[in-house]
Design an enzyme around this catalytic site. Structure first.
Site, short mmCIF file in Angstrom:
data_model
loop_
_atom_site.label_atom_id
_atom_site.label_comp_id
_atom_site.label_asym_id
_atom_site.label_seq_id
_atom_site.Cartn_x
_atom_site.Cartn_y
_atom_site.Cartn_z
N HIS B 12 -6.22 -14.65 42.17
CA HIS B 12 -7.51 -14.59 42.88
C HIS B 12 -8.33 -15.89 42.69
O HIS B 12 -9.54 -15.85 42.54
CB HIS B 12 -8.29 -13.34 42.48
CG HIS B 12 -8.57 -13.18 41.00
ND1 HIS B 12 -8.46 -11.99 40.34
CD2 HIS B 12 -8.97 -14.08 40.07
CE1 HIS B 12 -8.78 -12.15 39.07
NE2 HIS B 12 -9.11 -13.42 38.88
N HIS B 59 -15.98 -12.08 36.51
CA HIS B 59 -16.09 -13.36 35.80
C HIS B 59 -17.54 -13.60 35.40
O HIS B 59 -18.20 -14.52 35.89
CB HIS B 59 -15.58 -14.50 36.68
CG HIS B 59 -14.17 -14.32 37.15
ND1 HIS B 59 -13.83 -13.47 38.17
CD2 HIS B 59 -13.01 -14.88 36.73
CE1 HIS B 59 -12.51 -13.52 38.37
NE2 HIS B 59 -11.99 -14.36 37.51
N HIS B 193 -2.07 -19.99 34.01
CA HIS B 193 -3.09 -21.04 34.14
C HIS B 193 -3.95 -21.07 32.89
O HIS B 193 -4.08 -20.08 32.18
CB HIS B 193 -3.94 -20.90 35.39
CG HIS B 193 -4.84 -19.70 35.49
ND1 HIS B 193 -4.41 -18.41 35.45
CD2 HIS B 193 -6.18 -19.61 35.67
CE1 HIS B 193 -5.43 -17.57 35.60
NE2 HIS B 193 -6.52 -18.27 35.73
N GLU B 240 -4.41 -12.73 32.46
CA GLU B 240 -4.83 -11.87 33.58
C GLU B 240 -3.66 -11.09 34.18
O GLU B 240 -3.86 -10.08 34.85
CB GLU B 240 -5.47 -12.73 34.69
CG GLU B 240 -6.80 -13.32 34.31
CD GLU B 240 -7.35 -14.26 35.39
OE1 GLU B 240 -8.50 -14.68 35.24
OE2 GLU B 240 -6.64 -14.59 36.35
#
Lengths: 158, 282
Positions: B12, B59, B193, B240
């Site tokens: 996302h 977030h 990431h 995630e």
């Protein structure tokens, strides 16, 4: 938020009271060094860092309202006065020391809100934290990103 | 009863939303990415799920350090796009289904997954970018959306196994809802990431491809990957991927991989997308 401290204190108590057979396992559990601390260049946002950076992150969080962004830009010092940060944290914020913010308990999703105010991209911040220009960082990503080999472990196999 | 028809995994990355909003899809950097979305968007148009349960992480938009919930289910009829510092994204309001959410929450809690319930919250790029990936830029999103937030920011995140089992409980919850809705589950975030620190920019295609290879056929092995392995091998934000295990847990083992797409880089991230069809679904 104080759970880790409470747990730590309880374990310290256990340590004092432990008989010899239980000492090693208790000591291991109370050791503040976590296995993820061995990952280089990575600041895991755990309970300790969350408490350390609490007010700094709360300051950053307020920047997701347009009104607060305007107030912060108009008078940064007065705006920062609202948050009981340490002098080091405040300096890191004022000097935009992105890596230092993480070392002082900042979380990237919070500190990046400050970068957005400065109209900086995640590549820019990523470059600054890893000692590269934004162009070098962007090119590294286009070339396949930072390799894991050599970046796995501080003390062990890479 | 409601039926689970499919699962989708997708990163996302917020830059995808910005690229879409600013019409950059034909630029050289973005062209291969948006071309990769093409078959996924076609699949979405063909399948037309009535409801998407969208597993993502907030977030620091709706939630903050004051209160950190491991799992939060949205229970509202509508959710507005959050202001993440640029002003809210110019995307449609998200339409939920409060009655369906209430049933899911009740079923999960009776099943001993004590999920937190949000009756009001804004939704950030974690939710809106997967909709952009799968639906493009419609005037209204083509389905109702049930947000399911997972804490992946503050260590300790829930274990992969807990996420996998939450998915199983979610399946029971959906299948006991008195209706005929066709439901898809999106697991979002990842793939490898790292946004922070001197290791920023780390990606690991070997890990990602291992994950994509095992997710359909051997999710139990993936559910045993521990926190430090994710943090070390997939990067600090690569953890995630536990949210994809919620999606996989909600599916049966009678699946077909309808689509897979993997691309480096999207911003600071290795992008991945996978779609599983339930073969027994109508």
């Amino acid at each position: 938020m104080a759970q880790d401290d409470a747990e730590h204190d309880a374990l310290q108590g256990d340590l004092k009271n432990a008989n010899n057979s239980g000492v090693d396992s208790v000591r291991e559990k109370s050791n503040p060094q976590k296995d993820y601390d061995d990952i280089p260049g990575t600041y895991v946002f755990d309970g300790k860092r969350c408490r350390q950076g609490y007010h700094m992150n709360k300051f950053c969080k307020t920047l997701d309202s347009a009104e607060n962004r305007a107030r912060f830009k108009a008078d940064p010092a007065a705006y920062l006065d609202q948050f009981p940060m340490t002098a080091e944290q405040r300096q890191a914020i004022e000097q935009r020391e992105w890596l230092e913010m993480l070392k002082l308990g900042g979380n990237i999703y919070y500190t990046f809100k400050l970068a957005i105010v400065d109209q900086l991209s995640m590549q820019h911040v990523g470059g600054e934290m890893s000692g590269m220009t934004v162009d070098e960082f962007r090119q590294m990503m286009i070339d396949g990103g930072r390799r894991l080999d050599g970046n796995r472990s501080i003390g062990g196999d890479n | 009863m409601a039926e689970i028809i499919a699962g989708v995994g997708t990163s996302h990355v917020p830059a995808i939303g910005a690229a879409s909003d600013n019409n950059k899809q034909d630029e050289a950097y973005w062209k291969p990415v948006f071309e990769g979305f093409g078959p996924a968007r076609q699949w979405m148009e063909d399948k037309r799920p009535d409801i998407v349960i969208l597993v993502y992480n907030d977030h620091a938009s709706a939630f903050s350090v004051e209160l950190i919930n491991t799992f939060v289910l949205g229970a509202a009829d509508e959710y507005n796009p959050a202001d993440e510092g640029y002003g809210p994204r110019a995307v449609p309001q998200v339409i939920g289904n409060a009655d369906f959410s209430s049933h899911i929450a009740e079923s999960l809690i009776m099943d001993e997954f004590d999920i937190a319930i949000a009756n009001e919250m804004d939704v950030d790029h974690g939710l809106s970018v997967p909709l952009t990936v799968m639906c493009g830029k419609p005037a209204q999103w083509p389905c109702q959306v049930i947000p399911l937030c997972v804490n992946v920011i503050k260590y300790p995140q829930p274990t992969g196994n807990r996420c996998f089992n939450l998915g199983k409980a979610l399946r029971k919850a959906v299948q006991s809802y008195p209706g005929n809705q066709r439901v898809a589950i999106f697991g979002t975030g990842g793939m490898s990431h790292q946004l922070q620190g001197e290791r920023a920019g780390l990606v690991n295609p070997d890990f990602d491809n291992m994950f994509l290879d095992k997710l359909m056929t051997d999710p139990v092995t993936l559910s045993k990957i521990g926190h430090t392995e994710y943090l070390r091998e997939a990067g600090s934000e690569g953890i995630e991927l536990i949210m994809w295990l919620i999606m996989r847990g909600a599916l049966s083992d009678n699946l077909r991989e309808a689509y897979r797409f993997y691309h480096i880089p999207v911003s600071n991230t290795a992008y991945g997308c996978v779609i599983y069809d339930e073969l027994s679904a109508a």
